[in-house]
Design a protein around this motif. Structure first.
Motif, PDB file in Angstrom:
ATOM      1  N   LEU A   1       0.831  -1.207   0.000  1.00 23.63           N
ATOM      2  CA  LEU A   1       0.000   0.000   0.000  1.00 23.63           C
ATOM      3  C   LEU A   1       0.867   1.261   0.000  1.00 23.63           C
ATOM      4  O   LEU A   1       0.565   2.238  -0.681  1.00 23.63           O
ATOM      5  N   ARG A   2       1.980   1.242   0.753  1.00 26.93           N
ATOM      6  CA  ARG A   2       2.897   2.382   0.783  1.00 26.93           C
ATOM      7  C   ARG A   2       3.589   2.588  -0.555  1.00 26.93           C
ATOM      8  O   ARG A   2       3.900   3.711  -0.941  1.00 26.93           O
ATOM      9  N   ALA A   3       3.838   1.508  -1.278  1.00 21.59           N
ATOM     10  CA  ALA A   3       4.542   1.591  -2.560  1.00 21.59           C
ATOM     11  C   ALA A   3       3.600   1.865  -3.726  1.00 21.59           C
ATOM     12  O   ALA A   3       4.034   1.901  -4.864  1.00 21.59           O
ATOM     13  N   PHE A   4       2.330   2.099  -3.450  1.00 24.62           N
ATOM     14  CA  PHE A   4       1.330   2.318  -4.498  1.00 24.62           C
ATOM     15  C   PHE A   4       1.733   3.517  -5.339  1.00 24.62           C
ATOM     16  O   PHE A   4       1.949   4.610  -4.829  1.00 24.62           O
ATOM     17  N   GLY A   5       1.820   3.332  -6.643  1.00 23.36           N
ATOM     18  CA  GLY A   5       2.228   4.393  -7.559  1.00 23.36           C
ATOM     19  C   GLY A   5       1.082   5.333  -7.905  1.00 23.36           C
ATOM     20  O   GLY A   5      -0.093   5.014  -7.727  1.00 23.36           O
ATOM     21  N   ARG A   6       1.433   6.503  -8.432  1.00 18.86           N
ATOM     22  CA  ARG A   6       0.431   7.499  -8.789  1.00 18.86           C
ATOM     23  C   ARG A   6      -0.417   7.062  -9.984  1.00 18.86           C
ATOM     24  O   ARG A   6      -1.618   7.277 -10.011  1.00 18.86           O
ATOM     25  N   GLY A   7       0.197   6.439 -10.975  1.00 20.21           N
ATOM     26  CA  GLY A   7      -0.539   5.994 -12.164  1.00 20.21           C
ATOM     27  C   GLY A   7      -1.626   4.981 -11.836  1.00 20.21           C
ATOM     28  O   GLY A   7      -2.784   5.149 -12.232  1.00 20.21           O
ATOM     29  N   PRO A   8      -1.285   3.894 -11.136  1.00 20.67           N
ATOM     30  CA  PRO A   8      -2.332   2.944 -10.757  1.00 20.67           C
ATOM     31  C   PRO A   8      -3.396   3.560  -9.840  1.00 20.67           C
ATOM     32  O   PRO A   8      -4.570   3.195  -9.926  1.00 20.67           O
ATOM     33  N   LEU A   9      -3.002   4.504  -9.011  1.00 19.51           N
ATOM     34  CA  LEU A   9      -3.979   5.162  -8.140  1.00 19.51           C
ATOM     35  C   LEU A   9      -4.962   5.992  -8.957  1.00 19.51           C
ATOM     36  O   LEU A   9      -6.176   5.935  -8.744  1.00 19.51           O
ATOM     37  N   VAL A  10      -4.461   6.742  -9.938  1.00 16.58           N
ATOM     38  CA  VAL A  10      -5.331   7.538 -10.806  1.00 16.58           C
ATOM     39  C   VAL A  10      -6.251   6.613 -11.619  1.00 16.58           C
ATOM     40  O   VAL A  10      -7.444   6.902 -11.779  1.00 16.58           O
ATOM     41  N   ALA A  11      -5.710   5.503 -12.105  1.00 15.37           N
ATOM     42  CA  ALA A  11      -6.534   4.555 -12.864  1.00 15.37           C
ATOM     43  C   ALA A  11      -7.653   3.997 -11.992  1.00 15.37           C
ATOM     44  O   ALA A  11      -8.798   3.887 -12.427  1.00 15.37           O
ATOM     45  N   ARG A  12      -7.350   3.697 -10.739  1.00 14.67           N
ATOM     46  CA  ARG A  12      -8.378   3.178  -9.840  1.00 14.67           C
ATOM     47  C   ARG A  12      -9.391   4.258  -9.470  1.00 14.67           C
ATOM     48  O   ARG A  12     -10.568   3.965  -9.287  1.00 14.67           O
ATOM     49  N   LEU A  13      -8.951   5.484  -9.373  1.00 12.96           N
ATOM     50  CA  LEU A  13      -9.900   6.573  -9.127  1.00 12.96           C
ATOM     51  C   LEU A  13     -10.848   6.748 -10.321  1.00 12.96           C
ATOM     52  O   LEU A  13     -12.038   7.009 -10.148  1.00 12.96           O
ATOM     53  N   LEU A  14     -10.321   6.596 -11.525  1.00 14.22           N
ATOM     54  CA  LEU A  14     -11.173   6.665 -12.717  1.00 14.22           C
ATOM     55  C   LEU A  14     -12.145   5.488 -12.785  1.00 14.22           C
ATOM     56  O   LEU A  14     -13.281   5.645 -13.228  1.00 14.22           O
ATOM     57  N   ILE A  15     -11.705   4.326 -12.317  1.00 13.73           N
ATOM     58  CA  ILE A  15     -12.624   3.180 -12.224  1.00 13.73           C
ATOM     59  C   ILE A  15     -13.762   3.529 -11.274  1.00 13.73           C
ATOM     60  O   ILE A  15     -14.934   3.271 -11.572  1.00 13.73           O
ATOM     61  N   ALA A  16     -13.422   4.127 -10.138  1.00 17.03           N
ATOM     62  CA  ALA A  16     -14.449   4.496  -9.153  1.00 17.03           C
ATOM     63  C   ALA A  16     -15.413   5.536  -9.718  1.00 17.03           C
ATOM     64  O   ALA A  16     -16.633   5.422  -9.550  1.00 17.03           O
ATOM     65  N   VAL A  17     -14.887   6.545 -10.418  1.00 15.53           N
ATOM     66  CA  VAL A  17     -15.753   7.589 -10.990  1.00 15.53           C
ATOM     67  C   VAL A  17     -16.682   6.991 -12.047  1.00 15.53           C
ATOM     68  O   VAL A  17     -17.897   7.245 -12.046  1.00 15.53           O
ATOM     69  N   GLY A  18     -16.134   6.186 -12.955  1.00 12.23           N
ATOM     70  CA  GLY A  18     -16.961   5.559 -13.988  1.00 12.23           C
ATOM     71  C   GLY A  18     -18.013   4.641 -13.388  1.00 12.23           C
ATOM     72  O   GLY A  18     -19.175   4.640 -13.816  1.00 12.23           O
ATOM     73  N   GLY A  19     -17.633   3.871 -12.380  1.00  8.60           N
ATOM     74  CA  GLY A  19     -18.590   2.977 -11.737  1.00  8.60           C
ATOM     75  C   GLY A  19     -19.677   3.724 -10.998  1.00  8.60           C
ATOM     76  O   GLY A  19     -20.855   3.336 -11.049  1.00  8.60           O
ATOM     77  N   LEU A  20     -19.306   4.804 -10.311  1.00 14.93           N
ATOM     78  CA  LEU A  20     -20.322   5.592  -9.601  1.00 14.93           C
ATOM     79  C   LEU A  20     -21.289   6.258 -10.571  1.00 14.93           C
ATOM     80  O   LEU A  20     -22.493   6.337 -10.309  1.00 14.93           O
ATOM     81  N   ILE A  21     -20.773   6.745 -11.687  1.00 16.73           N
ATOM     82  CA  ILE A  21     -21.659   7.330 -12.704  1.00 16.73           C
ATOM     83  C   ILE A  21     -22.633   6.267 -13.212  1.00 16.73           C
ATOM     84  O   ILE A  21     -23.835   6.503 -13.313  1.00 16.73           O
ATOM     85  N   ALA A  22     -22.108   5.071 -13.515  1.00 17.61           N
ATOM     86  CA  ALA A  22     -22.955   3.999 -14.035  1.00 17.61           C
ATOM     87  C   ALA A  22     -23.948   3.482 -12.995  1.00 17.61           C
ATOM     88  O   ALA A  22     -24.991   2.943 -13.354  1.00 17.61           O
TER      89      ALA A  22
END
Length: 181
Positions: A14-35
């Protein structure tokens, strides 16, 4: 491996979590919440099972983007829409489709990255053209389907399916894939 070792390993990842994968997961959350939210806010009654199952699948999509959870999420939202939604294609249909498209593309991007990956802009460039084509074609196909549906043209289903197949082929070839892959 003891529980303490597993927790230590999980916290290290969790500490080593990169910014790119975090942004991708945030976009997954936004798309899923919209849907999830757009159909829930419609005047027609959506089945509660759809919201519960899709919510659980969205959490799995966030944790395990390389699993089949994103596909199941798409199917659950689609089935819920088909069972209860009105026949007309409106703005809510287009917005829900764009939310599902965002979830799909972000899941595909996040699935190829380990959580600790450091992602540069070059990695995103490969996804820019197919994503742009898909985002632009989704509303155009929906509007075209509603125009053809209202025209009463024989064979309109074939026209709609052909438009979707052409959009899929355009995104496929724009992503740099070949038929031999």
């Amino acid at each position: 491996m003891s529980i303490a070792d597993r927790l230590t390993r999980w916290l290290g990842e969790l500490r080593a979590f990169g910014r790119g994968p975090l942004v991708a997961r945030l976009l997954i959350a936004v798309g899923g919440l919209i849907a999830l939210l757009v159909p829930a806010l419609q005047p027609w009654d959506q089945m509660d099972a759809v919201s519960i199952a899709a919510g659980a699948l969205l959490l799995v999509c966030l944790v395990l983007p390389d699993s089949a959870a994103a596909l199941l999420f798409l199917l659950v939202v689609l089935v819920g829409w088909l069972f209860r939604a009105p026949v007309e294609v409106g703005w809510s249909t287009v917005v829900t489709a764009l939310g599902l498209l965002l979830l799909h593309l972000a899941s595909a991007y996040a699935a190829q990255l380990p959580s600790y990956a450091k992602v540069g802009r070059r990695s995103l460039r490969r996804w820019l053209l197919p994503t742009s084509i898909a985002v632009l074609l989704a509303p155009l196909v929906a509007i075209g389907a509603s125009v053809v549906r209202g025209a009463g043209v024989p064979g309109s289903l074939i026209v709609t399916v052909a438009a979707l197949a052409a959009a899929t082929a355009a995104v496929w070839f724009a992503s740099g894939q070949s038929v031999n892959d």
